[in-house]
Design an enzyme around this catalytic site. Structure first.
Site, mmCIF file in Angstrom:
data_model
loop_
_atom_site.group_PDB
_atom_site.id
_atom_site.type_symbol
_atom_site.label_atom_id
_atom_site.label_comp_id
_atom_site.label_asym_id
_atom_site.label_seq_id
_atom_site.Cartn_x
_atom_site.Cartn_y
_atom_site.Cartn_z
ATOM 1 N N PRO A 1 0.857 -1.246 0.181
ATOM 2 C CA PRO A 1 -0.383 0.207 0.182
ATOM 3 C C PRO A 1 1.002 1.458 0.082
ATOM 4 O O PRO A 1 2.090 1.157 0.474
ATOM 5 C CB PRO A 1 -0.856 -0.216 1.168
ATOM 6 C CG PRO A 1 0.006 -0.779 2.189
ATOM 7 C CD PRO A 1 0.682 -2.017 1.452
ATOM 8 N N ALA B 1 0.785 4.771 3.192
ATOM 9 C CA ALA B 1 0.761 2.845 4.935
ATOM 10 C C ALA B 1 1.913 3.556 5.335
ATOM 11 O O ALA B 1 2.001 2.548 7.020
ATOM 12 C CB ALA B 1 0.743 2.247 4.471
ATOM 13 N N GLY B 2 3.596 3.235 5.237
ATOM 14 C CA GLY B 2 4.847 3.299 6.292
ATOM 15 C C GLY B 2 5.811 2.231 5.812
ATOM 16 O O GLY B 2 5.902 1.978 6.855
ATOM 17 N N LEU B 3 4.988 1.547 4.927
ATOM 18 C CA LEU B 3 6.128 0.507 4.436
ATOM 19 C C LEU B 3 6.681 0.563 3.735
ATOM 20 O O LEU B 3 7.236 -0.531 3.066
ATOM 21 C CB LEU B 3 4.935 -0.189 4.380
ATOM 22 C CG LEU B 3 2.996 -0.903 5.869
ATOM 23 C CD1 LEU B 3 2.975 -2.478 5.002
ATOM 24 C CD2 LEU B 3 4.320 -1.712 6.780
ATOM 25 N N GLY B 4 7.371 1.312 3.496
ATOM 26 C CA GLY B 4 8.467 1.688 2.461
ATOM 27 C C GLY B 4 8.270 1.595 1.112
ATOM 28 O O GLY B 4 9.106 1.825 0.685
ATOM 29 N N SER C 1 7.429 3.913 -1.725
ATOM 30 C CA SER C 1 8.185 4.436 -2.628
ATOM 31 C C SER C 1 9.546 4.115 -2.715
ATOM 32 O O SER C 1 10.080 3.530 -3.911
ATOM 33 C CB SER C 1 8.266 6.219 -2.163
ATOM 34 O OG SER C 1 8.868 6.369 -1.188
ATOM 35 N N ALA C 2 10.106 3.663 -1.315
ATOM 36 C CA ALA C 2 11.205 3.045 -1.618
ATOM 37 C C ALA C 2 11.784 1.890 -1.934
ATOM 38 O O ALA C 2 12.838 1.711 -3.229
ATOM 39 C CB ALA C 2 12.229 3.159 -0.275
ATOM 40 N N ALA C 3 10.521 1.281 -2.504
ATOM 41 C CA ALA C 3 10.639 -0.107 -2.626
ATOM 42 C C ALA C 3 10.609 -0.175 -4.177
ATOM 43 O O ALA C 3 11.771 -1.042 -5.210
ATOM 44 C CB ALA C 3 9.348 -1.063 -2.327
ATOM 45 N N ASP D 1 14.536 4.138 4.470
ATOM 46 C CA ASP D 1 14.016 2.953 3.323
ATOM 47 C C ASP D 1 14.466 2.791 2.771
ATOM 48 O O ASP D 1 14.552 1.835 2.089
ATOM 49 C CB ASP D 1 12.528 4.111 3.608
ATOM 50 C CG ASP D 1 11.484 4.005 4.245
ATOM 51 O OD1 ASP D 1 11.520 4.815 5.204
ATOM 52 O OD2 ASP D 1 10.593 4.508 3.895
#
Ligand code: PMV
Length: 301
Positions: A89, A92-95, A97-99, A140
């Site tokens: 998502p 959502a704070g799961l990185g 954009s960096a991924a 991230d």
């Protein structure tokens, strides 16, 4: 396997990491896959969003993609179309954009036959991250490239931790997106208002992080859970928690989690709960879902 950028959760130390405190993070199995192929013009297509961004467009994605192409060590590259499949998502704070940035870099590199180290990829992903986040710590990007369980200090290479027992986590998503840039600016504002109080909080988080690292290395889930709970108190004093996050955290603790806290920027996004067994994980995830939120289980080592 197509090029991959990994999602992450921050175990302890988010926000404080912007000011030089170490943060502990764990890579997720989920992330972003991407491939690149020759095309008439450079473009980035993202599924399931259905977006196609071209260099020169106004969007953040177009600007970030342009920054990666311009900063590529072998630039100028032949025109490549990157197709990304985003399995996280956004916001959502799961990185996410960096991924995505790391997957795009790896896809471009694969297309031009460049072999880069994880550290180089994380460094190059910073040009991408700056477009979205203004003043990112780099955590991230480093986690998206490396994965694992790690300690990160701003400006230093990621340090992999020796994990005695895999960390079993439940991630609950409030479904409320929030902006990392806005939340980081909100914390900066608190620092301007009362620097001495802010420094005391930073010091306290630093102590929690040091002890959490020891707990991870010793395989002590009880201690780690308590330290996560204490970190949550300090994060909510920075106005980063929300009703939805508090509800999920409360439900997770009541269902037997060893500890629970928001993860990442806060103001929405996700929380994490630490559990010890598969059964405990299922119970905690069910308790979060019963509140109407989504939850998934993750293991980090
Ligand atoms: O984007 P998120 O939610 O993973 O948050 C990033 C972590 C922060 O510490 C809040 C900011 C940063 O740059 O490290």
């Amino acid at each position: 396997m197509s090029p991959f950028g990994r999602g992450k959760v921050i175990l302890l130390g988010e926000h404080a990491v912007v000011y030089g405190v170490p943060a502990l993070a764990a890579g997720l199995e989920r992330g972003v896959r991407a491939t690149a192929r020759p095309a008439a013009e450079p473009a980035l297509a993202c599924a399931p969003w259905g977006t196609v961004d071209r260099v020169g467009d106004e969007s953040d994605l177009a600007r970030a993609f342009g920054a990666l192409l311009a900063g590529h060590p072998d630039a100028p590259l032949p025109p490549l179309r990157v197709e990304a499949d985003v399995g996280l998502p956004a916001g959502a704070g799961l990185g996410c954009s960096a991924a995505l940035g790391v997957a795009v870099i790896r896809a471009l590199d694969a297309a031009v036959g460049r072999a880069a180290s994880d550290a180089e990829i994380a460094e190059r992903a910073m040009a991408w991250e700056r477009v979205f986040h203004g003043n990112p710590s780099g955590l991230d990007a480093a986690m998206a490239a490396h994965g694992g369980v790690a300690s990160y200090v701003r400006g230093q290479p990621l340090e992999r931790l020796d994990v005695r027992r895999p960390l079993r986590l439940v991630v609950g998503d409030s479904g409320e997106p929030s902006s990392t840039r806005a939340m980081v600016e909100g914390v900066a504002h608190q620092r301007e208002r009362d620097a001495a109080r802010f420094d005391r909080a930073l010091e306290a988080i630093g102590t929690l992080v040091r002890n959490a690292r020891l707990a991870i290395e010793a395989g002590d889930a009880h201690a780690l859970g308590q330290l996560m709970d204490l970190n949550q108190h300090l994060l909510s004093a920075w106005m980063l928690s929300t009703t939805a996050l508090e509800d999920m955290i409360g439900a997770a603790r009541a269902a037997g989690a060893k500890g629970a806290k928001l993860t990442g920027k806060g103001g929405g996004g996700c929380m994490i709960a630490l559990v010890e067994t598969e059964e405990e994980g299922a119970r905690v995830a069910d308790a979060i879902r019963a509140l109407g939120f989504t939850a998934f289980e993750a293991e980090a080592r």
